[in-house]
Scaffold this motif. Structure first.
Motif, PDB file in Angstrom:
ATOM      1  N   LEU A 185      14.018  55.599  31.608  1.00  0.00           N
ATOM      2  CA  LEU A 185      15.235  55.321  31.270  1.00  0.00           C
ATOM      3  C   LEU A 185      15.443  56.030  29.578  1.00  0.00           C
ATOM      4  CD1 LEU A 185      15.412  51.527  31.752  1.00  0.00           C
ATOM      5  CD2 LEU A 185      16.420  53.208  33.193  1.00  0.00           C
ATOM      6  N   LEU A 186      14.343  56.472  29.286  1.00  0.00           N
ATOM      7  CA  LEU A 186      14.490  57.122  27.748  1.00  0.00           C
ATOM      8  C   LEU A 186      14.719  58.760  27.893  1.00  0.00           C
ATOM      9  CD1 LEU A 186      12.087  54.890  25.589  1.00  0.00           C
ATOM     10  CD2 LEU A 186      14.526  55.049  25.745  1.00  0.00           C
ATOM     11  N   GLU A 187      14.663  59.331  29.039  1.00  0.00           N
ATOM     12  CA  GLU A 187      14.874  60.835  29.274  1.00  0.00           C
ATOM     13  C   GLU A 187      16.044  61.260  28.618  1.00  0.00           C
ATOM     14  OE1 GLU A 187      14.127  61.573  33.245  1.00  0.00           O
ATOM     15  OE2 GLU A 187      11.825  61.051  33.075  1.00  0.00           O
ATOM     16  N   GLY A 188      16.041  61.965  27.767  1.00  0.00           N
ATOM     17  CA  GLY A 188      17.036  62.513  27.077  1.00  0.00           C
ATOM     18  C   GLY A 188      17.933  61.542  26.172  1.00  0.00           C
ATOM     19  N   VAL A 189      17.450  60.423  25.604  1.00  0.00           N
ATOM     20  CA  VAL A 189      18.154  59.526  25.139  1.00  0.00           C
ATOM     21  C   VAL A 189      17.482  59.476  23.699  1.00  0.00           C
ATOM     22  CG1 VAL A 189      18.656  56.988  25.079  1.00  0.00           C
ATOM     23  CG2 VAL A 189      18.709  58.088  27.030  1.00  0.00           C
ATOM     24  N   THR A 190      18.183  59.308  22.482  1.00  0.00           N
ATOM     25  CA  THR A 190      17.790  58.931  21.451  1.00  0.00           C
ATOM     26  C   THR A 190      18.101  57.519  20.695  1.00  0.00           C
ATOM     27  OG1 THR A 190      17.796  61.282  20.784  1.00  0.00           O
ATOM     28  CG2 THR A 190      17.890  59.910  18.966  1.00  0.00           C
ATOM     29  N   LEU A 191      17.179  56.842  20.522  1.00  0.00           N
ATOM     30  CA  LEU A 191      17.728  55.634  19.919  1.00  0.00           C
ATOM     31  C   LEU A 191      17.855  55.414  18.267  1.00  0.00           C
ATOM     32  CD1 LEU A 191      15.413  53.278  22.202  1.00  0.00           C
ATOM     33  CD2 LEU A 191      18.008  53.952  22.603  1.00  0.00           C
ATOM     34  N   SER A 192      18.989  55.133  17.861  1.00  0.00           N
ATOM     35  CA  SER A 192      18.972  54.908  16.308  1.00  0.00           C
ATOM     36  C   SER A 192      18.350  53.530  15.858  1.00  0.00           C
ATOM     37  CB  SER A 192      20.377  54.940  16.069  1.00  0.00           C
ATOM     38  OG  SER A 192      21.134  53.915  16.578  1.00  0.00           O
ATOM     39  N   GLY A 193      18.422  52.499  16.612  1.00  0.00           N
ATOM     40  CA  GLY A 193      17.734  51.380  16.062  1.00  0.00           C
ATOM     41  C   GLY A 193      17.827  50.322  17.223  1.00  0.00           C
ATOM     42  N   PRO A 194      17.066  49.113  17.012  1.00  0.00           N
ATOM     43  CA  PRO A 194      16.869  47.916  18.172  1.00  0.00           C
ATOM     44  C   PRO A 194      18.121  47.641  18.712  1.00  0.00           C
ATOM     45  CG  PRO A 194      15.743  47.408  15.755  1.00  0.00           C
ATOM     46  CD  PRO A 194      16.477  48.813  15.661  1.00  0.00           C
ATOM     47  N   ALA A 195      19.382  47.495  18.176  1.00  0.00           N
ATOM     48  CA  ALA A 195      20.610  47.229  18.875  1.00  0.00           C
ATOM     49  C   ALA A 195      20.849  48.260  19.965  1.00  0.00           C
ATOM     50  CB  ALA A 195      21.584  47.189  17.950  1.00  0.00           C
ATOM     51  N   ASP A 196      20.393  49.262  19.990  1.00  0.00           N
ATOM     52  CA  ASP A 196      20.631  50.272  21.225  1.00  0.00           C
ATOM     53  C   ASP A 196      20.187  49.942  22.411  1.00  0.00           C
ATOM     54  OD1 ASP A 196      22.361  51.740  19.378  1.00  0.00           O
ATOM     55  OD2 ASP A 196      20.643  53.546  19.080  1.00  0.00           O
ATOM     56  N   LEU A 197      19.228  48.762  22.420  1.00  0.00           N
ATOM     57  CA  LEU A 197      18.444  48.494  23.651  1.00  0.00           C
ATOM     58  C   LEU A 197      19.689  47.608  24.450  1.00  0.00           C
ATOM     59  CD1 LEU A 197      15.303  47.351  22.616  1.00  0.00           C
ATOM     60  CD2 LEU A 197      15.651  49.426  23.761  1.00  0.00           C
ATOM     61  N   ALA A 198      20.585  47.327  23.847  1.00  0.00           N
ATOM     62  CA  ALA A 198      21.695  46.694  24.549  1.00  0.00           C
ATOM     63  C   ALA A 198      22.689  47.228  25.600  1.00  0.00           C
ATOM     64  CB  ALA A 198      22.563  45.724  23.441  1.00  0.00           C
TER      65      ALA A 198
END
Length: 319
Positions: A185-198
């Motif tokens: 699920l994280l391939e090619g994805v950048t998360l900026s913070g915990p709220a991005d998990l939604a």
């Protein structure tokens, strides 16, 4: 002068020991708080159990039960006798089984809850069997809390709140929880913070599951400083922790996974933690309880030592 008469000796009072036949019926009734259920367990009639208890009460000289409408309740004397009888019968049953050769001097019975059995214990039991093929393990995996003495069970691994550790139990691990998800699920994805998990479905446990007062997404988002976060892709709610973990491994969303399942899933590469720095205490720990009547048996001691070693060797998670 007459010689004084020697004092008369009082006759020695012989205390008649109680009959033992009624103790089995009393123990079953005290454990189940039901004459009917005790009769079913012992393959007797309800009236037989009632007569056994009445006879025992007459011999003891005190009531052992309070007979209420559709309910039984132990008196203080009943609770005291129950503890003594359970320990005595467990020791007798163990001795007789070993003399008969039916219990298997090399058998260990273990009770724990279903999610721990499927996610953590069962995958490791093959290793124990290779090291100790002479020891037979019998596993009871259910959410029912088993009385080790009354039900002749050797070992229990339980999940309890930090302030409710049973007397005599040893701590195995304190639970921490963190979001975990399939690395796909994280391939090619950048998360900026915990709220991005939604942006993915949030895998949650039903509120009836013990521990969910602390182990839920609203609590974790607040713990991570994200405040109130609304799911963007919905929620999937499960009744058992192993269901949520398996769904996360299949890539169906993000789960809050707790120790010790978190360590195993991350170490195997099945899951990754997008925010390992926010591992939240959930107020629970896993503990190990051993039946005092079984503790000295060599197979039980061997299994307990192995189980403790497995927890000591559990993978460590870097921040």
């Amino acid at each position: 002068m007459s010689t004084p008469a020697a004092p008369r000796r009082r006759p020695t009072r012989r205390v008649r020991p109680i009959g033992l036949a009624a103790l089995r019926g009393f123990e079953a009734a005290a454990r189940r708080l039901s004459f009917t259920d005790a009769a079913t367990e012992l393959h007797l009639t309800q009236s037989s159990i009632s007569r056994q208890v009445a006879t025992l009460e007459q011999e003891v000289g005190r009531p052992l039960f309070l007979r209420r409408t559709r309910a039984l309740e132990l008196t203080a004397a009943g609770r005291q006798l129950q503890q003594a009888v359970q320990q005595a019968l467990a020791g007798i049953d163990l001795c007789v089984d070993e003399l008969r050769g039916q219990s298997g001097a090399h058998r260990v019975t273990l009770t724990t809850y279903a999610s721990f059995a499927s996610l953590w214990l069962v995958p490791r039991l093959a290793l124990f069997q290779r090291e100790h093929p002479e020891i037979e393990i019998r596993l009871d995996a259910s959410d029912r809390v088993v009385d080790l003495n009354a039900e002749d069970v050797d070992v229990a691994v339980r999940w309890v709140t930090l302030d409710r550790v049973p007397v005599g139990a040893t701590s195995l691990i304190e639970d921490l929880a963190a979001p975990a998800m399939s690395p796909r699920l994280l391939e090619g994805v950048t998360l900026s913070g915990p709220a991005d998990l939604a942006r993915w479905p949030l895998l949650d446990l039903d509120h009836s599951v013990p521990g969910t007062r602390r182990l839920n997404w609203a609590t974790w988002f607040d713990f991570a400083g994200a405040g109130t976060v609304a799911p963007q892709a919905g929620r999937l709610v499960f009744s058992f922790a192993d269901q949520a973990v398996q769904a996360a491994i299949r890539g169906q969303g993000v789960a809050l996974v707790r120790s010790p399942f978190l360590q195993d899933a991350v170490a195997s590469g099945d899951l990754v933690m997008p925010f390992p720095q926010w591992r939240m205490p959930v107020g629970y720990r896993h503990v190990l309880a051993v039946n005092p009547a079984s503790r000295r048996r060599a197979p039980v001691a061997t299994f307990v030592a192995w189980l403790n070693a497995q927890f000591a060797q559990s993978p460590l998670l870097a921040d």
